[in-house]
Write an enzyme that holds these catalytic residues in place. Structure first.
Site, mmCIF file in Angstrom:
data_model
loop_
_atom_site.group_PDB
_atom_site.id
_atom_site.type_symbol
_atom_site.label_atom_id
_atom_site.label_comp_id
_atom_site.label_asym_id
_atom_site.label_seq_id
_atom_site.Cartn_x
_atom_site.Cartn_y
_atom_site.Cartn_z
ATOM 1 N N GLU A 1 1.416 -0.878 0.120
ATOM 2 C CA GLU A 1 0.098 0.023 0.340
ATOM 3 C C GLU A 1 0.762 0.908 0.410
ATOM 4 O O GLU A 1 1.566 1.303 1.035
ATOM 5 C CB GLU A 1 -0.893 0.077 1.016
ATOM 6 C CG GLU A 1 -2.157 0.645 1.072
ATOM 7 C CD GLU A 1 -2.174 1.833 1.317
ATOM 8 O OE1 GLU A 1 -1.433 2.925 0.567
ATOM 9 O OE2 GLU A 1 -2.290 2.298 3.086
ATOM 10 N N CYS B 1 -1.912 8.745 3.297
ATOM 11 C CA CYS B 1 -1.898 8.344 1.479
ATOM 12 C C CYS B 1 -3.068 8.453 0.844
ATOM 13 O O CYS B 1 -3.134 8.379 -0.251
ATOM 14 C CB CYS B 1 -1.426 6.973 1.879
ATOM 15 S SG CYS B 1 -2.228 5.684 2.156
HETATM 16 C C1 UN1 Z 1 -3.057 6.088 5.187
HETATM 17 O O1 UN1 Z 1 -2.767 7.351 4.554
HETATM 18 O O2 UN1 Z 1 -1.746 5.212 4.880
HETATM 19 O O3 UN1 Z 1 -8.684 6.463 4.005
HETATM 20 C C2 UN1 Z 1 -4.311 5.195 5.684
HETATM 21 C C3 UN1 Z 1 -8.000 7.182 4.292
HETATM 22 C C4 UN1 Z 1 -7.981 6.205 5.827
HETATM 23 C C5 UN1 Z 1 -6.233 6.311 5.810
HETATM 24 C C6 UN1 Z 1 -5.727 5.862 5.132
HETATM 25 N N1 UN1 Z 1 -9.014 5.060 6.896
HETATM 26 O O4 UN1 Z 1 -8.203 8.445 4.621
#
Ligand code: UN1
Length: 495
Positions: free
Chosen positions: A253, A287
């Site tokens: 990821e 992310c």
């Molecule tokens: C991340 O930034 O690694 O959808 C995960 C989202 C969160 C998870 C982000 N539930 O922004």
């Protein structure tokens, strides 16, 4: 900042966070809040061996009983939500409601996994041979190595761990070296849950403190059946081939360069709030953060000035303080990378509003909007900071093509009340990302869906839907309950 009381409340022993060569700082003011000891190679290997040994017995425990451990973990998290949420905020700098939200996300995935523990469904398949049964069964896989990033220091672990535990796997977790305290706290909560559970094997889960080399050691160890890694594409480029070399399994990821499209029929107030939350919220350090925005030419001159005004009034500051919406960047390196990206945007003739460093000990910045006439150069890169590149578009197909033109493919969104546009965006020729939203920003996903993305985002899926299958071994089983031996495809082999 004193965190001793929080750590005690979470059950972490003093020696684990007061001794050692690795200093832990809070991004709130950059001060040192703890010291931890990194694991050396022998300690990492011992933890992996421990996980392997624990797997031998954990896989034999019936899945619904394994679910009971995860249920107890969920209870510990509920009871300690405030303390852990606060610790998340202190250690990684996200605002308190997001720190608490992160713990809520852990609770949610525990609930999901408990239900899953009574499912883990396989298939029965029609056999072409008389007197034969065919089915597909899911078996525990082995120890899972989890490598997680600073920005979601505990929730991402829980997506992996809650599923892995009900699937019969054990865990070795290497958190970011910037956020070891929350990991130690979660380990302690899991240990409490295991004590209440009664007969959980020792070594079911351990935390490895360390940097890149520690992650590489986990990636290289053939006893780790699956490496689930969250972080930069650069990290994934290293970890992926290492695991592949030994034919291990990976779940990656990685980076996102998420875009949004604001179409002429969009509800402007809703779109404005959504853009602010997903681009400036979490200081642009998700992310899934929104990094590129395509605004239709016909509404650009209304929408973008309103957006810039909203950005100016976003309360930036101490993430523990009520009312703050944007906390600090994680550290000086992040600040430098942000300033560097903005300088490059200006070289590309961007009109930049915001982006300046604000007063205070931590790395606080005013979120930035960079208006560009062309989608090129720096826009193609993921900068983990609150920079939103804004561009005009005239026709939806072009906007979708530009959205899809980057190397990453995590999340995406469109703001529109036109069903034809919405469905086009969600069709085979629409967004090429793992996540596509309508009238919602790209960030803040719920745990029920599979989470992850395509292309350089790595292709992995975590959390909900059938992501659990990555943590299990698929077995096709054929049983002959007749006294004859018919061969498949009509092959004859009579002796
Ligand atoms: C991340 O930034 O690694 O959808 C995960 C989202 C969160 C998870 C982000 N539930 O922004």
């Amino acid at each position: 900042m004193k965190i001793t009381d929080l750590m005690y409340d979470l059950g972490v022993e003093d020696r684990l966070f007061t001794q050692g060569p690795l200093a832990v700082a809070t991004p709130i003011d950059g001060s040192e809040i703890a010291r931890v000891a990194p694991d050396d190679d022998a300690e990492i290997d011992a933890k992996i061996r421990f996980a392997e040994k624990a797997f031998q017995s954990w896989r034999k425990v019936p899945a619904p009983r394994r679910g009971e451990l995860v249920r107890l973990l969920g209870e510990e998290l509920r009871a300690h939500k405030n303390a852990l949420g606060r610790l998340v905020t202190i250690e990684c700098g996200k605002i308190l409601s997001e720190g608490l939200g992160e713990v809520q996300e852990m609770i949610d995935i525990c609930d999901f996994a408990v239900g899953l523990s009574r499912q883990l469904y396989g298939l029965t398949i029609a056999s072409e041979r008389p007197g034969h049964h065919m089915r597909e069964s899911w078996q525990p896989l082995g120890p899972v190595g989890v490598i997680s990033a600073f920005n979601f220091p505990v929730a991402v672990w829980s997506w992996n761990a809650a599923l892995a535990l009900v699937c019969g796997d054990t865990l070795v977790w290497k958190p970011s070296e910037k956020t070891p305290l929350t990991a130690l706290a979660v380990q302690s909560l899991l240990e409490r849950a295991a004590q209440k559970f009664g007969d959980a094997p020792e070594g079911l889960m351990s935390v490895v403190i360390g940097g890149r080399e520690a992650g590489e050691r986990i990636a290289d160890d053939k006893n780790i059946a699956l490496v689930s890694a969250t972080g930069s594409t650069r990290m994934g480029r290293d970890v992926g081939p290492r695991v592949a070399r030994r034919f291990g399994r990976v779940l990656l990821e990685l980076g996102g360069n998420n875009a949004g499209i604001v179409a002429p029929s969009a509800d402007p107030d809703l779109a404005l709030r959504a853009v602010c939350f997903s681009a400036a919220g979490t200081a642009g350090q998700r992310c899934t953060s929104l990094r590129r925005l395509f605004v239709h030419d016909s509404i650009y001159d209304d929408f973008v000035p309103r957006l810039k005004a909203a950005y100016q009034s976003l309360p930036v500051g101490d993430p523990l303080k009520e009312g703050t919406l944007v906390g600090p960047l994680i550290d000086k390196d992040a600040l430098e990378r942000m300033q560097d990206a903005l300088a490059r945007a200006k070289e590309q003739s961007a009109a930049v509003a915001g982006g300046e460093r604000l007063e205070g000990e931590g790395c606080y910045v005013r979120p930035a909007i960079a208006e560009l006439s062309d989608h090129e150069g720096v826009v193609n890169e993921e900068t983990f900071a609150p920079i939103l590149y804004v561009m005009r578009y005239e026709n939806l197909e072009d906007a979708i093509a530009l959205q899809n033109s980057v190397t990453q493919g995590l999340s995406s969104c469109i703001f529109t009340r036109d069903v034809l546009e919405a469905e086009t965006f969600l069709s085979a020729t629409g967004s090429d990302c793992g996540i596509a939203n309508v009238n919602i920003g790209p960030s803040g996903a719920e745990i029920g869906g599979a989470f992850g993305g395509e292309k350089e985002t790595g292709g992995g899926r975590e959390s909900g839907s059938d992501a659990w299958k990555a943590y299990m071994r698929r077995q096709t089983q054929t049983v002959n309950y007749s006294t004859a031996l018919p061969l498949a495809q009509g092959v004859k082999f009579d002796i």
